[in-house]
Scaffold this motif. Structure first.
Motif, mmCIF file in Angstrom:
data_model
loop_
_atom_site.group_PDB
_atom_site.id
_atom_site.type_symbol
_atom_site.label_atom_id
_atom_site.label_comp_id
_atom_site.label_asym_id
_atom_site.label_seq_id
_atom_site.Cartn_x
_atom_site.Cartn_y
_atom_site.Cartn_z
ATOM 1 N N ASN A 217 0.823 -1.213 0.000
ATOM 2 C CA ASN A 217 0.000 0.000 0.000
ATOM 3 C C ASN A 217 0.852 1.256 0.000
ATOM 4 O O ASN A 217 0.527 2.245 -0.654
ATOM 5 C CB ASN A 217 -0.911 0.022 1.232
ATOM 6 N N HIS A 218 1.924 1.230 0.781
ATOM 7 C CA HIS A 218 2.873 2.334 0.820
ATOM 8 C C HIS A 218 4.276 1.768 0.616
ATOM 9 O O HIS A 218 4.665 0.821 1.307
ATOM 10 C CB HIS A 218 2.824 3.081 2.154
ATOM 11 N N LEU A 299 -3.376 4.405 6.718
ATOM 12 C CA LEU A 299 -4.168 3.297 6.178
ATOM 13 C C LEU A 299 -5.239 2.809 7.139
ATOM 14 O O LEU A 299 -6.015 1.913 6.806
ATOM 15 C CB LEU A 299 -3.243 2.123 5.825
ATOM 16 N N LEU A 302 -9.146 2.195 6.217
ATOM 17 C CA LEU A 302 -9.531 1.334 5.100
ATOM 18 C C LEU A 302 -9.825 -0.087 5.567
ATOM 19 O O LEU A 302 -9.057 -0.665 6.346
ATOM 20 C CB LEU A 302 -8.424 1.310 4.048
ATOM 21 N N GLY A 306 -11.083 -1.983 0.782
ATOM 22 C CA GLY A 306 -10.487 -0.681 0.528
ATOM 23 C C GLY A 306 -8.983 -0.752 0.378
ATOM 24 O O GLY A 306 -8.388 -0.076 -0.466
ATOM 25 N N GLN A 310 -7.029 0.244 -2.967
ATOM 26 C CA GLN A 310 -5.986 1.278 -2.935
ATOM 27 C C GLN A 310 -4.693 0.764 -3.533
ATOM 28 O O GLN A 310 -4.011 1.454 -4.284
ATOM 29 C CB GLN A 310 -5.755 1.724 -1.484
ATOM 30 N N ARG A 311 -4.352 -0.477 -3.191
ATOM 31 C CA ARG A 311 -3.111 -1.076 -3.686
ATOM 32 C C ARG A 311 -3.181 -1.269 -5.201
ATOM 33 O O ARG A 311 -2.232 -0.960 -5.929
ATOM 34 C CB ARG A 311 -2.887 -2.418 -2.984
ATOM 35 N N ASP A 313 -5.093 0.333 -7.370
ATOM 36 C CA ASP A 313 -5.089 1.639 -8.028
ATOM 37 C C ASP A 313 -3.690 2.228 -8.058
ATOM 38 O O ASP A 313 -3.286 2.845 -9.062
ATOM 39 C CB ASP A 313 -6.039 2.591 -7.308
ATOM 40 N N ARG A 314 -2.958 2.031 -6.976
ATOM 41 C CA ARG A 314 -1.593 2.568 -6.889
ATOM 42 C C ARG A 314 -0.717 2.021 -8.014
ATOM 43 O O ARG A 314 0.001 2.758 -8.690
ATOM 44 C CB ARG A 314 -1.000 2.194 -5.528
#
Length: 336
Positions: A217-218, A299, A302, A306, A310-311, A313-314
Motif C-alpha cells: 500500500n505504501h 491506512l 480502510l 479498501g 488502494q493497492r 489503483d496505486r
C-alpha cells in the motif's frame, strides 16, 4: 548487534578519509601532550570534515548512491527487527521444500501494533553472507514470505517488509524449483492482502526479487537506496555491451529515490543521517520506524476491500504514467 558507527570509506569518500586520518593522528598527539593548540586544530579539522561530507552527499549522482546503497555497514533486516520490533518470534520454512535464510520473517509488535515482519538479510561477516546467500532468495524464501502473508491475512496483522537485495538468486537449483513462479505468487499475495502493508527499500531494491515483497500500500525508500529492474552493471552489459559503463546505466535508468518519487513509483523518501545510514545506524532506524508508523496511520480507515482497491489503483497508476514516458536518446528507458 551493537550500533557502532565506524564505517569503511567508499572510493569517492577518499578526501573525507584523509581528513579523518589526520584527526585521529592529532587526537593521539593531544592525548599524549595535552596541548590546547592541538585540540583547537582537531576541532577545525572536524568542522572541515563535516562540511566536506555534507557537500559531497548533497550532490551524489545515481552511481554513487548505488555504492552507498550497497555499503556493508548500512542497517540490515536484523538491525531493524532488534530496534523496532518487540516480542519478535522468527518463523522458518516454506512448508514445501525448506528454509531460506536470505528472507527472514516472523511475528512481533511494532509500537503497540501486532505485525508480521519480513525482509532480506545479507549478513555482515563472510560466514553470515554465505548463510544468507547475500540476500538473494531462492523459491523457498518467497514461498515462506507467502506463508507469512497468509498468516497475517488470517489473523488481521499488518505486514511490514524491508527490502535489500541485488535480486533473486539466479542459480540452476532455484530455477529448477520454480523461481519465476514463486516470485509471481509472492507478488500476487502482496496485492491481494486484506491487511495494511508497508514496504521500505533500505538498500538495494533489485528486480522481481524486491517487488515480490514490496507490492505494498505504501512503498518508502531511504534517501540513498536504489530500486531498479536490473543492476546498473547488468543494464550496462546489455545496453552498452560493457559493464564498465555502469555509471551511465545508473543515470539512464532513474533508479534513485528522488527519481522514483517523481514517477510515483514510491510514496516517500526517508532522510538519512549526514553521510548515509551507515554512519548513524540507530538514527536511521528510528527515522524508518517513524515513517512506517505514519504510513500505517494513513491506512487505518480502510477495510480489507479498501486496502486491496488502494493497492491496485496505486500500481495501475504507475503503469499508466510510465507508459507515457519517452525513451532516452541512447535507447535506455527513462524509468527504472
Amino acid at each position: 548487534m551493537p550500533m557502532v558507527d565506524r564505517p569503511a570509506f567508499l572510493d569517492f569518500e577518499k578526501p573525507i578519509a584523509d581528513l579523518e586520518k589526520k584527526i585521529e593522528e592529532l587526537n593521539a598527539t593531544a592525548e599524549k601532550s595535552g596541548a590546547k593548540g592541538v585540540r583547537t586544530e582537531v576541532a577545525k579539522l572536524r568542522q572541515k570534515a563535516n562540511q566536506a561530507l555534507a557537500d559531497l552527499y548533497q550532490n551524489l549522482d545515481p552511481w554513487r548512491r548505488t555504492q552507498v546503497a550497497r555499503h556493508p555497514d548500512r542497517p540490515h533486516f536484523k538491525d531493524y527487527v532488534d530496534e523496532l520490533i518487540g516480542d519478535y518470534v522468527e518463523l522458518a520454512g516454506d512448508r514445501k521444500f525448506g528454509e531460506d535464510a536470505a528472507i527472514l520473517g516472523g511475528m512481533g509488535r511494532f509500537r503497540g501494533r501486532r505485525v508480521v515482519v519480513l525482509g532480506h538479510e545479507k549478513g555482515r561477516t563472510t560466514p553470515q553472507r554465505l548463510k544468507h546467500n547475500f540476500g538473494m532468495a531462492r523459491p523457498e524464501g518467497y514461498r515462506k514470505a507467502v506463508r507469512l502473508m497468509d498468516m497475517a491475512d488470517k489473523f488481521g496483522l499488518s505486514v511490514l517488509t524491508f527490502v535489500d537485495t541485488a535480486g533473486a538468486y539466479p542459480g540452476l537449483d532455484a530455477e529448477a524449483r520454480g523461481q519465476a513462479e514463486a516470485i509471481a505468487r509472492a507478488t500476487e499475495r502482496c496485492l491481494t492482502l486484506g491487511v495494511p502493508m508497508v514496504s521500505v527499500i533500505t538498500g538495494e531494491g533489485g528486480s522481481g526479487g524486491a517487488v515480490a515483497i514490496a507490492a505494498a500500500n505504501h512503498v518508502l525508500m531511504l534517501e540513498n537506496s536504489v530500486y531498479s529492474v536490473i543492476s546498473p552493471e547488468g543494464a550496462a552489459s546489455i545496453l552498452y555491451r560493457s559493464a564498465d559503463r555502469a555509471k551511465d546505466a545508473a543515470t539512464a535508468m532513474k533508479i534513485t529515490a528522488q527519481d522514483l518519487l517523481g514517477f510515483g513509483v514510491i510514496d516517500g523518501i526517508i532522510a538519512e543521517p549526514l553521510g548515509g545510514a551507515h554512519r548513524a545506524r540507530a538514527n536511521a532506524i528510528k527515522a524508518v520506524g517513524d515513517a512506517v508508523e505514519k504510513a500505517l496511520y494513513q491506512l487505518e480507515g480502510l477495510d480489507a476491500d479498501g486496502l486491496r482497491a488502494q493497492r491496485a489503483d496505486r500500481f495501475y497508476r504507475i503503469g499508466r504514467s510510465l507508459a507515457d514516458l519517452p525513451s532516452s536518446a541512447d535507447g535506455a528507458p527513462k524509468a527504472g
